[in-house]
Design an enzyme around this catalytic site. Structure first.
Site, mmCIF file in Angstrom:
data_model
loop_
_atom_site.group_PDB
_atom_site.id
_atom_site.type_symbol
_atom_site.label_atom_id
_atom_site.label_comp_id
_atom_site.label_asym_id
_atom_site.label_seq_id
_atom_site.Cartn_x
_atom_site.Cartn_y
_atom_site.Cartn_z
ATOM 1 C CB THR A 14 -0.895 0.143 1.230
ATOM 2 O OG1 THR A 14 -0.105 0.001 2.467
ATOM 3 C CG2 THR A 14 -2.076 -1.049 1.215
ATOM 4 C CE LYS A 15 3.002 1.896 4.814
ATOM 5 N NZ LYS A 15 3.514 1.317 5.689
#
Ligand SMILES: *Cc1c(COP(=O)(O)O)cnc(C)c1O
Length: 374
Positions: free
Chosen positions: A179-180
């Site tokens: 998700t980063k």
């Protein structure tokens, strides 16, 4: 369900990983070296050590800075638990300082009130993708012989005062979780301004092995010899992950631009809506927006969270104040310790934000949210 965050994988990413699978090295080969060089270049030219996660990066960073029993680490409660727990794991006492009520970034005045001769590290978090105020934190650290740490899990690719993330604190940690802002599957990195700290970081993540003959304490063993001076762990990133990360890095600029576009679209549509407050940008910062933390006013955050989820929109809450976790609460950290962080938490709702989110998806989020708060 529209996720709140997700990876963006291209044909080039797949080809890069496939090429590693067909080659000689699965781990700690040429892709790791190339990825570390590329992260270093992005992050001010300082030594970068890649590793298996952002949590591992924090463990490595604190270990490389020599954090141990008797030391205090001053940090923010508005973060993922690892920023604090990795210091506690090494025996340090964690001291929480409150955040700015608007940005949720560590407040230098609150830090100044709790630093002492025992302070070893001041660890800030670039919450949502904006760099914390390291220009104010660094002199506080220097005054007591401590070091600054930037948990930049949200902010790789951003900058402040014209200097890139990685060049703002003594040590910077990154996460490459899917998700980063870019991903290696699981992965992370530690960037160190002091080469001696960088070497300790490298050795800690590499079982503690010393391979430089000039430093050997055992001599004349033979050409196979390597030796351990300090305990270490194996937190090495694979060449598979590094190849993915290197390929992703070439698109970091476009990821950042798309994240900024979506942020602007949310700001534009939600800025005037009663019952909501849009994120506040800190002056002088060029953020790499990782989260879109809207605030839901009037005690309605839970209701709106549940309404968004029921409508198939994967909102999140970032974060429960770290000292509320039972592992900290049991040690006597009590609620009320950092009122700004608690007030921020009570209202915070993270809307979906990732490069592949379409304008239609964004508009659906906006329509659903404005209908629910209306
Ligand atoms: C994601 C994150 C971490 C941990 O990274 P992992 O790669 O998930 O271990 C640490 N700090 C912050 C602020 C994060 O968002």
């Amino acid at each position: 369900m529209l996720p709140y965050g997700r990876q963006s994988i291209s044909a080039a990413d797949i080809a890069a990983v496939t090429a590693v699978l067909q080659g000689d090295w699965l781990t700690t080969g040429p892709a790791v070296a190339a990825f570390e060089a590329a992260v270093s270049e992005l992050a001010g030219g300082h030594r970068a050590v890649s590793c298996t996660s952002g949590t591992a990066a924090l463990h490595i960073a604190y270990a490389a800075l020599g954090v141990g029993p008797g030391d205090e680490v001053v940090t923010t409660p508005m973060t993922f638990v690892a920023t604090a727990s990795c210091a506690a794991l090494l025996g340090a006492r964690v001291v929480f300082a409150d955040v700015d009520p608007d940005t949720a970034l560590l407040d230098p005045a609150a830090v100044a009130a709790v630093t002492t001769e025992r302070t070893k590290v001041i660890a800030a978090v670039d919450y949502a993708g904006q760099a914390a105020d390291y220009a104010a934190l660094q002199p506080l650290a220097d005054a007591v012989g401590a070091r600054t740490l930037a948990d930049a899990a949200h902010s790789i690719g951003g900058s402040a005062g014209g200097r890139p993330v990685g060049d703002l604190a003594d040590v910077t940690t990154m996460s490459f979780f899917p998700t980063k802002n870019l991903t290696t599957g699981e992965g992370g990195a530690v960037v160190c301004k002091d080469p001696a700290v960088g070497q300790r970081a490298h050795e800690f993540h590499f079982i503690g092995l010393v391979r430089d003959p000039a430093r050997f304490e055992i001599v004349d063993e033979g050409p196979w010899h390597q030796e351990v001076h300090e305990y270490g762990v194996n937190y090495r990133l694979t060449d598979l992950g590094a190849a993915l990360g290197l390929s992703q890095l070439s698109r970091l600029g476009s990821f950042k631009r798309r994240r900024a576009e979506i942020t602007a679209r949310y700001n534009q549509a939600l800025g005037g809506v009663d019952g909501l407050r849009t994120p506040v940008q800190r002056a002088g910062v060029d953020p790499a927006w990782h989260l879109y933390p809207v605030r839901v006013l009037g005690g309605r955050r839970r209701e709106i969270f549940e309404g968004m989820r029921a409508a198939g929109i994967g909102v999140q809450v970032n974060y429960i104040p770290v000292y509320w976790h039972p592992v900290f609460a049991r040690q006597g950290y009590s609620r009320g310790l950092c009122p700004n962080a608690e007030a921020f938490y009570a209202e915070e709702l993270s809307l979906p934000l990732y490069p592949d989110l379409t304008d239609n998806d964004v508009d659906r989020v906006i329509e659903t949210l404005t209908r629910l708060v209306g």
